[in-house]
Design a protein around this motif. Structure first.
Motif, PDB file in Angstrom:
ATOM      1  N   ASP A 160     -91.952 -95.271  64.794  1.00 43.70           N
ATOM      2  CA  ASP A 160     -90.923 -94.596  64.010  1.00 43.70           C
ATOM      3  C   ASP A 160     -90.964 -95.071  62.560  1.00 43.70           C
ATOM      4  OD1 ASP A 160     -89.371 -93.208  66.245  1.00 43.70           O
ATOM      5  OD2 ASP A 160     -89.356 -95.297  66.925  1.00 43.70           O
ATOM      6  N   VAL A 161     -91.311 -96.353  62.380  1.00 43.09           N
ATOM      7  CA  VAL A 161     -91.346 -96.957  61.054  1.00 43.09           C
ATOM      8  C   VAL A 161     -92.606 -97.801  60.911  1.00 43.09           C
ATOM      9  CG1 VAL A 161     -90.187 -98.502  59.420  1.00 43.09           C
ATOM     10  CG2 VAL A 161     -88.814 -97.100  60.985  1.00 43.09           C
ATOM     11  N   VAL A 162     -93.318 -97.608  59.813  1.00 43.27           N
ATOM     12  CA  VAL A 162     -94.432 -98.496  59.451  1.00 43.27           C
ATOM     13  C   VAL A 162     -94.069 -99.177  58.144  1.00 43.27           C
ATOM     14  CG1 VAL A 162     -96.850 -98.656  58.763  1.00 43.27           C
ATOM     15  CG2 VAL A 162     -96.191 -97.130  60.645  1.00 43.27           C
ATOM     16  N   LEU A 163     -93.976-100.500  58.178  1.00 39.23           N
ATOM     17  CA  LEU A 163     -93.745-101.277  56.965  1.00 39.23           C
ATOM     18  C   LEU A 163     -95.087-101.751  56.445  1.00 39.23           C
ATOM     19  CD1 LEU A 163     -90.630-103.489  57.819  1.00 39.23           C
ATOM     20  CD2 LEU A 163     -90.720-101.212  56.779  1.00 39.23           C
ATOM     21  N   ASN A 164     -95.361-101.396  55.204  1.00 40.24           N
ATOM     22  CA  ASN A 164     -96.652-101.650  54.579  1.00 40.24           C
ATOM     23  C   ASN A 164     -96.341-102.393  53.276  1.00 40.24           C
ATOM     24  OD1 ASN A 164     -99.227-101.378  53.507  1.00 40.24           O
ATOM     25  ND2 ASN A 164     -99.449 -99.266  54.170  1.00 40.24           N
ATOM     26  N   MET A 165     -95.941-103.652  53.410  1.00 42.57           N
ATOM     27  CA  MET A 165     -95.320-104.372  52.302  1.00 42.57           C
ATOM     28  C   MET A 165     -96.231-105.445  51.709  1.00 42.57           C
ATOM     29  SD  MET A 165     -92.465-102.685  52.641  1.00 42.57           S
ATOM     30  CE  MET A 165     -91.068-103.478  51.853  1.00 42.57           C
ATOM     31  N   GLU A 166     -96.550-105.271  50.427  1.00 40.04           N
ATOM     32  CA  GLU A 166     -97.406-106.213  49.706  1.00 40.04           C
ATOM     33  C   GLU A 166     -98.748-106.401  50.419  1.00 40.04           C
ATOM     34  OE1 GLU A 166     -93.997-107.409  50.340  1.00 40.04           O
ATOM     35  OE2 GLU A 166     -93.524-106.319  48.509  1.00 40.04           O
ATOM     36  N   VAL A 167     -99.328-105.288  50.872  1.00 38.98           N
ATOM     37  CA  VAL A 167    -100.581-105.347  51.620  1.00 38.98           C
ATOM     38  C   VAL A 167    -101.699-104.562  50.941  1.00 38.98           C
ATOM     39  CG1 VAL A 167    -101.707-104.910  53.845  1.00 38.98           C
ATOM     40  CG2 VAL A 167     -99.296-105.550  53.779  1.00 38.98           C
ATOM     41  N   ILE A 168    -101.372-103.362  50.447  1.00 39.66           N
ATOM     42  CA  ILE A 168    -102.453-102.465  50.022  1.00 39.66           C
ATOM     43  C   ILE A 168    -103.265-103.010  48.854  1.00 39.66           C
ATOM     44  CG2 ILE A 168    -101.293-100.417  50.913  1.00 39.66           C
ATOM     45  CD1 ILE A 168    -100.572 -99.625  48.081  1.00 39.66           C
ATOM     46  N   GLU A 169    -102.689-103.945  48.082  1.00 45.85           N
ATOM     47  CA  GLU A 169    -103.454-104.535  46.976  1.00 45.85           C
ATOM     48  C   GLU A 169    -104.408-105.627  47.458  1.00 45.85           C
ATOM     49  OE1 GLU A 169     -99.436-106.771  46.933  1.00 45.85           O
ATOM     50  OE2 GLU A 169    -100.211-104.771  47.454  1.00 45.85           O
ATOM     51  N   HIS A 170    -104.490-105.805  48.787  1.00 45.85           N
ATOM     52  CA  HIS A 170    -105.378-106.830  49.341  1.00 45.85           C
ATOM     53  C   HIS A 170    -106.432-106.261  50.290  1.00 45.85           C
ATOM     54  CE1 HIS A 170    -102.856-109.984  47.660  1.00 45.85           C
ATOM     55  NE2 HIS A 170    -101.795-109.429  48.220  1.00 45.85           N
ATOM     56  N   VAL A 171    -106.433-104.934  50.518  1.00 51.63           N
ATOM     57  CA  VAL A 171    -107.366-104.366  51.502  1.00 51.63           C
ATOM     58  C   VAL A 171    -108.690-103.977  50.847  1.00 51.63           C
ATOM     59  CG1 VAL A 171    -105.464-103.546  52.937  1.00 51.63           C
ATOM     60  CG2 VAL A 171    -106.497-101.998  51.257  1.00 51.63           C
ATOM     61  N   ALA A 172    -109.710-103.797  51.699  1.00 54.69           N
ATOM     62  CA  ALA A 172    -111.047-103.472  51.206  1.00 54.69           C
ATOM     63  C   ALA A 172    -111.225-101.991  50.932  1.00 54.69           C
ATOM     64  CB  ALA A 172    -112.100-103.942  52.211  1.00 54.69           C
ATOM     65  N   TRP A 181     -95.724-119.709  40.409  1.00 59.96           N
ATOM     66  CA  TRP A 181     -95.003-119.209  41.586  1.00 59.96           C
ATOM     67  C   TRP A 181     -95.968-118.933  42.739  1.00 59.96           C
ATOM     68  CZ3 TRP A 181     -91.228-114.906  39.464  1.00 59.96           C
ATOM     69  CH2 TRP A 181     -90.159-115.539  38.804  1.00 59.96           C
ATOM     70  N   LEU A 182     -97.178-118.503  42.408  1.00 55.74           N
ATOM     71  CA  LEU A 182     -98.174-118.140  43.401  1.00 55.74           C
ATOM     72  C   LEU A 182     -99.480-118.884  43.111  1.00 55.74           C
ATOM     73  CD1 LEU A 182     -97.629-114.272  43.272  1.00 55.74           C
ATOM     74  CD2 LEU A 182     -96.932-115.765  45.156  1.00 55.74           C
ATOM     75  N   PRO A 183    -100.286-119.148  44.143  1.00 59.68           N
ATOM     76  CA  PRO A 183    -101.589-119.770  43.902  1.00 59.68           C
ATOM     77  C   PRO A 183    -102.439-118.880  43.001  1.00 59.68           C
ATOM     78  CG  PRO A 183    -101.024-119.840  46.231  1.00 59.68           C
ATOM     79  CD  PRO A 183    -100.015-118.946  45.575  1.00 59.68           C
ATOM     80  N   ARG A 184    -103.166-119.495  42.080  1.00 52.15           N
ATOM     81  CA  ARG A 184    -104.037-118.712  41.199  1.00 52.15           C
ATOM     82  C   ARG A 184    -105.065-117.954  42.024  1.00 52.15           C
ATOM     83  NH1 ARG A 184    -105.156-122.576  35.873  1.00 52.15           N
ATOM     84  NH2 ARG A 184    -102.935-122.893  35.363  1.00 52.15           N
ATOM     85  N   GLY A 185    -105.250-116.692  41.668  1.00 52.78           N
ATOM     86  CA  GLY A 185    -106.189-115.843  42.396  1.00 52.78           C
ATOM     87  C   GLY A 185    -105.553-115.059  43.527  1.00 52.78           C
ATOM     88  N   THR A 186    -104.227-115.190  43.705  1.00 57.15           N
ATOM     89  CA  THR A 186    -103.545-114.444  44.765  1.00 57.15           C
ATOM     90  C   THR A 186    -103.751-112.944  44.586  1.00 57.15           C
ATOM     91  OG1 THR A 186    -101.836-116.139  45.086  1.00 57.15           O
ATOM     92  CG2 THR A 186    -101.298-113.902  45.799  1.00 57.15           C
ATOM     93  N   HIS A 187    -103.672-112.488  43.332  1.00 53.66           N
ATOM     94  CA  HIS A 187    -103.814-111.057  43.056  1.00 53.66           C
ATOM     95  C   HIS A 187    -105.029-110.776  42.180  1.00 53.66           C
ATOM     96  CE1 HIS A 187     -99.357-111.126  43.937  1.00 53.66           C
ATOM     97  NE2 HIS A 187     -99.806-110.200  44.760  1.00 53.66           N
ATOM     98  N   LYS A 188    -105.612-109.613  42.398  1.00 62.14           N
ATOM     99  CA  LYS A 188    -106.717-109.129  41.568  1.00 62.14           C
ATOM    100  C   LYS A 188    -106.239-107.837  40.903  1.00 62.14           C
ATOM    101  CE  LYS A 188    -110.180-111.143  44.640  1.00 62.14           C
ATOM    102  NZ  LYS A 188    -109.155-111.838  45.472  1.00 62.14           N
ATOM    103  N   PHE A 189    -106.214-107.849  39.580  1.00 59.41           N
ATOM    104  CA  PHE A 189    -105.631-106.739  38.833  1.00 59.41           C
ATOM    105  C   PHE A 189    -106.260-105.398  39.185  1.00 59.41           C
ATOM    106  CE2 PHE A 189    -105.503-104.126  34.870  1.00 59.41           C
ATOM    107  CZ  PHE A 189    -104.132-103.882  34.876  1.00 59.41           C
ATOM    108  N   GLU A 190    -107.562-105.378  39.388  1.00 67.22           N
ATOM    109  CA  GLU A 190    -108.238-104.108  39.661  1.00 67.22           C
ATOM    110  C   GLU A 190    -107.823-103.500  41.000  1.00 67.22           C
ATOM    111  OE1 GLU A 190    -111.049-107.409  41.051  1.00 67.22           O
ATOM    112  OE2 GLU A 190    -109.700-107.044  39.339  1.00 67.22           O
ATOM    113  N   LYS A 191    -107.180-104.286  41.870  1.00 63.61           N
ATOM    114  CA  LYS A 191    -106.752-103.766  43.166  1.00 63.61           C
ATOM    115  C   LYS A 191    -105.289-103.330  43.172  1.00 63.61           C
ATOM    116  CE  LYS A 191    -108.721-105.435  46.903  1.00 63.61           C
ATOM    117  NZ  LYS A 191    -109.222-106.317  47.992  1.00 63.61           N
TER     118      LYS A 191
END
Length: 249
Positions: free
Chosen positions: A133-145, A189-199
């Motif tokens: 009924d519900v799919v929570l897709n939270m803070e994930v899509i910027e980490h997928v291939a 606040w977060l470990p360096r490299g947690t996020h990649k801007f291009e994603k």
């Protein structure tokens, strides 16, 4: 999903390893996931309000999600899965990092919660014919291939009349300055490299990826941080963090 898609994967091994390395800290409010702990009440309020409204649940209901089957994809240590279960949902939590799943399952057991945690991927769940009924897709899509494959898999699991809520980061210079330079390098606040801007994903790109799946975005909500009050707020500014509420008619 087609055989061709089944041969592809949404899992980015580097991203999985990065989060697995700090999995022990999921439930430490002062650890590496401290920003998520601070952010959690804001996104929980959004989810309770919007999902409750969509499914016609009373605002004062103690278990407004009773009778709803919910998938928390990329569940991590279960920071969202647990409150969703407490609000009455039947929860499946899935993560590509086995260590995350083990931490989440142990914490749920210690908390007396019945949550079905699985070490698996979105495409494998979809291939197995899972529906929610519900799919929570939270803070994930910027980490997928593979963004399109991941969203197609997640969307295919949403029942008619169901909802997918996606939270992610916009690919803007403001997001680069605040979410990467500020949060990772200046404030720590977060470990360096947690996020990649291009994603990071622009709302227009998310909408374009969801269009073929039949899901309709009904609301885009911005999530902003006020440093003077040390609090997160839901509003209209989607330049950095945003959430999309999408429905399958």
């Amino acid at each position: 999903m087609s055989g061709e898609n089944a041969a592809r994967t949404t899992i980015d091994p580097g991203e999985v390893a990065q989060f697995a390395a700090i999995a022990e800290e999921w439930w430490d409010p002062n650890g590496k996931f401290a920003p998520l702990h601070k952010f959690n009440p804001t996104r929980l309020a959004f989810l309770r309000d919007r999902l409750g409204g969509h499914f016609g649940r009373a605002a004062d209901d103690l278990k407004p999600f009773a009778g709803l089957r919910l998938l928390d994809i990329g569940c991590g240590g279960g920071l969202l899965s647990e409150p969703m279960a407490r609000l009455g949902a039947t929860v499946v939590g899935a993560d590509a990092a086995e260590k995350n799943v083990k931490i989440a399952a142990l914490h749920a057991e210690q908390s007396g919660l019945d949550i079905d945690y699985r070490h698996t991927s979105a495409e494998d769940l979809a291939q197995a014919g899972e529906r929610f009924d519900v799919v929570l897709n939270m803070e994930v899509i910027e980490h997928v291939a593979d963004l399109n494959l991941f969203l197609a898999a997640c969307a295919s699991m949403v029942k008619p009349g169901g909802v997918m809520v996606t939270a992610t980061l916009n690919r803007t210079m403001k997001a680069f300055a605040l979410a990467i330079v500020g949060a990772e390098y200046v404030l720590g606040w977060l470990p360096r490299g947690t996020h990649k801007f291009e994603k990071f994903v622009r709302p227009s790109e998310l909408a374009a990826a969801l269009r073929p799946t039949g899901l309709e975005i009904r609301e885009l909500a911005g999530v902003t941080y006020n440093p003077l009050r040390d609090e997160w707020r839901i509003g209209k500014d989607v330049d950095v963090n945003y959430m999309a509420f999408a429905v399958r008619p």
